[in-house]
Design a protein around this motif. Structure first.
Motif, short mmCIF file in Angstrom:
data_model
loop_
_atom_site.label_atom_id
_atom_site.label_comp_id
_atom_site.label_asym_id
_atom_site.label_seq_id
_atom_site.Cartn_x
_atom_site.Cartn_y
_atom_site.Cartn_z
N LEU A 15 12.28 11.11 6.56
CA LEU A 15 13.63 10.78 7.03
C LEU A 15 13.73 9.35 7.54
O LEU A 15 14.83 8.82 7.69
N HIS A 16 12.59 8.73 7.83
CA HIS A 16 12.56 7.34 8.32
C HIS A 16 11.56 6.54 7.50
O HIS A 16 10.54 6.09 8.03
N PRO A 17 11.82 6.33 6.21
CA PRO A 17 10.83 5.64 5.37
C PRO A 17 10.61 4.17 5.74
O PRO A 17 9.56 3.61 5.46
N ASP A 18 11.58 3.55 6.41
CA ASP A 18 11.45 2.14 6.75
C ASP A 18 10.80 1.91 8.12
O ASP A 18 10.45 0.80 8.45
N ASN A 19 10.63 2.98 8.91
CA ASN A 19 10.07 2.84 10.25
C ASN A 19 8.74 3.59 10.33
O ASN A 19 8.71 4.81 10.39
N ARG A 20 7.63 2.85 10.36
CA ARG A 20 6.31 3.47 10.38
C ARG A 20 5.95 4.07 11.73
O ARG A 20 4.94 4.74 11.86
N ASP A 21 6.78 3.87 12.75
CA ASP A 21 6.52 4.46 14.07
C ASP A 21 6.65 5.98 14.04
O ASP A 21 6.12 6.66 14.92
N TYR A 22 7.36 6.52 13.07
CA TYR A 22 7.56 7.97 12.98
C TYR A 22 6.47 8.68 12.19
O TYR A 22 6.46 9.90 12.12
N ASP A 23 5.57 7.94 11.57
CA ASP A 23 4.47 8.56 10.82
C ASP A 23 3.57 9.33 11.77
O ASP A 23 3.46 8.99 12.95
N ARG A 24 2.90 10.36 11.25
CA ARG A 24 2.07 11.22 12.08
C ARG A 24 0.62 11.19 11.64
O ARG A 24 0.33 11.25 10.44
N LYS A 25 -0.30 11.14 12.61
CA LYS A 25 -1.73 11.24 12.30
C LYS A 25 -2.09 12.72 12.33
O LYS A 25 -1.80 13.42 13.29
N VAL A 26 -2.72 13.17 11.24
CA VAL A 26 -3.07 14.58 11.11
C VAL A 26 -4.52 14.71 10.67
O VAL A 26 -5.10 13.77 10.11
N ILE A 27 -5.10 15.87 10.92
CA ILE A 27 -6.45 16.18 10.46
C ILE A 27 -6.37 17.42 9.58
O ILE A 27 -5.72 18.40 9.93
N VAL A 28 -6.99 17.35 8.42
CA VAL A 28 -6.96 18.47 7.47
C VAL A 28 -7.91 19.56 7.98
O VAL A 28 -9.07 19.29 8.28
N THR A 29 -7.40 20.79 8.10
CA THR A 29 -8.20 21.90 8.61
C THR A 29 -8.70 22.81 7.49
O THR A 29 -9.77 23.39 7.60
N SER A 30 -7.93 22.96 6.41
CA SER A 30 -8.39 23.78 5.29
C SER A 30 -7.59 23.44 4.04
O SER A 30 -6.52 22.83 4.11
N LEU A 31 -8.14 23.84 2.92
CA LEU A 31 -7.53 23.60 1.62
C LEU A 31 -7.60 24.88 0.80
O LEU A 31 -8.50 25.68 0.98
N ASP A 32 -6.65 25.06 -0.08
CA ASP A 32 -6.80 26.06 -1.12
C ASP A 32 -6.35 25.42 -2.43
O ASP A 32 -6.16 24.20 -2.50
N ARG A 33 -6.19 26.20 -3.45
CA ARG A 33 -5.94 25.65 -4.78
C ARG A 33 -4.66 24.82 -4.85
O ARG A 33 -4.61 23.82 -5.55
N LYS A 34 -3.63 25.22 -4.09
CA LYS A 34 -2.34 24.53 -4.19
C LYS A 34 -1.83 23.94 -2.88
O LYS A 34 -0.84 23.24 -2.87
N SER A 35 -2.49 24.21 -1.76
CA SER A 35 -1.96 23.82 -0.46
C SER A 35 -2.98 23.08 0.39
O SER A 35 -4.18 23.25 0.24
N VAL A 36 -2.44 22.28 1.31
CA VAL A 36 -3.24 21.57 2.31
C VAL A 36 -2.74 22.01 3.68
O VAL A 36 -1.54 21.95 3.96
N PHE A 37 -3.65 22.48 4.52
CA PHE A 37 -3.30 22.90 5.88
C PHE A 37 -3.84 21.85 6.83
O PHE A 37 -5.00 21.43 6.73
N PHE A 38 -3.00 21.42 7.79
CA PHE A 38 -3.42 20.35 8.69
C PHE A 38 -2.81 20.53 10.06
O PHE A 38 -1.82 21.25 10.23
N ASP A 39 -3.45 19.92 11.05
CA ASP A 39 -2.99 19.92 12.44
C ASP A 39 -2.60 18.52 12.83
O ASP A 39 -3.27 17.56 12.46
#
Length: 78
Positions: A15-39
Motif C-alpha cells: 500500500l506504500h510502495p514509495d515509502n520504505r519505512d513501512y516495510d517489515r523485517k520478517v523471519i521465515v519459520t517454515s515452508l511447504d510446497r506452495k506457501s511461506v510461513f513467517f513471523d
C-alpha cells in the motif's frame, strides 16, 4: 531467490510502495510446497508481533534478503 528457514527478509508494504519505512523485517519459520510461513519481529530475541503466510510466488516478488535486526540499543555520543 532461494527462500530459507531462519533467514531474515524485508517484505515490501504494497500500500506504500514509495515509502520504505513501512516495510517489515520478517523471519521465515517454515515452508511447504506452495506457501511461506513467517513471523514479524523487532529483533532476534524479541517476541513475535505476528505470524503470517504468503504464497511462494508473492513472497519472492515482495521480499528481499536482509541482515537480522540487532537487539542492542545504540546511544549516540554527545
Amino acid at each position: 531467490m532461494r527462500i530459507q528457514i531462519n533467514h531474515w527478509y524485508l517484505v515490501a508494504h504494497t500500500l506504500h510502495p514509495d515509502n520504505r519505512d513501512y516495510d517489515r523485517k520478517v523471519i521465515v519459520t517454515s515452508l511447504d510446497r506452495k506457501s511461506v510461513f513467517f513471523d514479524q519481529k523487532d529483533g532476534p530475541d524479541m517476541p513475535t508481533i505476528g505470524a503470517f503466510m504468503l504464497s511462494r510466488a508473492s513472497f519472492r516478488r515482495l521480499a528481499t534478503e536482509c541482515t537480522p535486526p540487532t537487539s542492542e540499543v545504540t546511544i549516540p555520543s554527545p
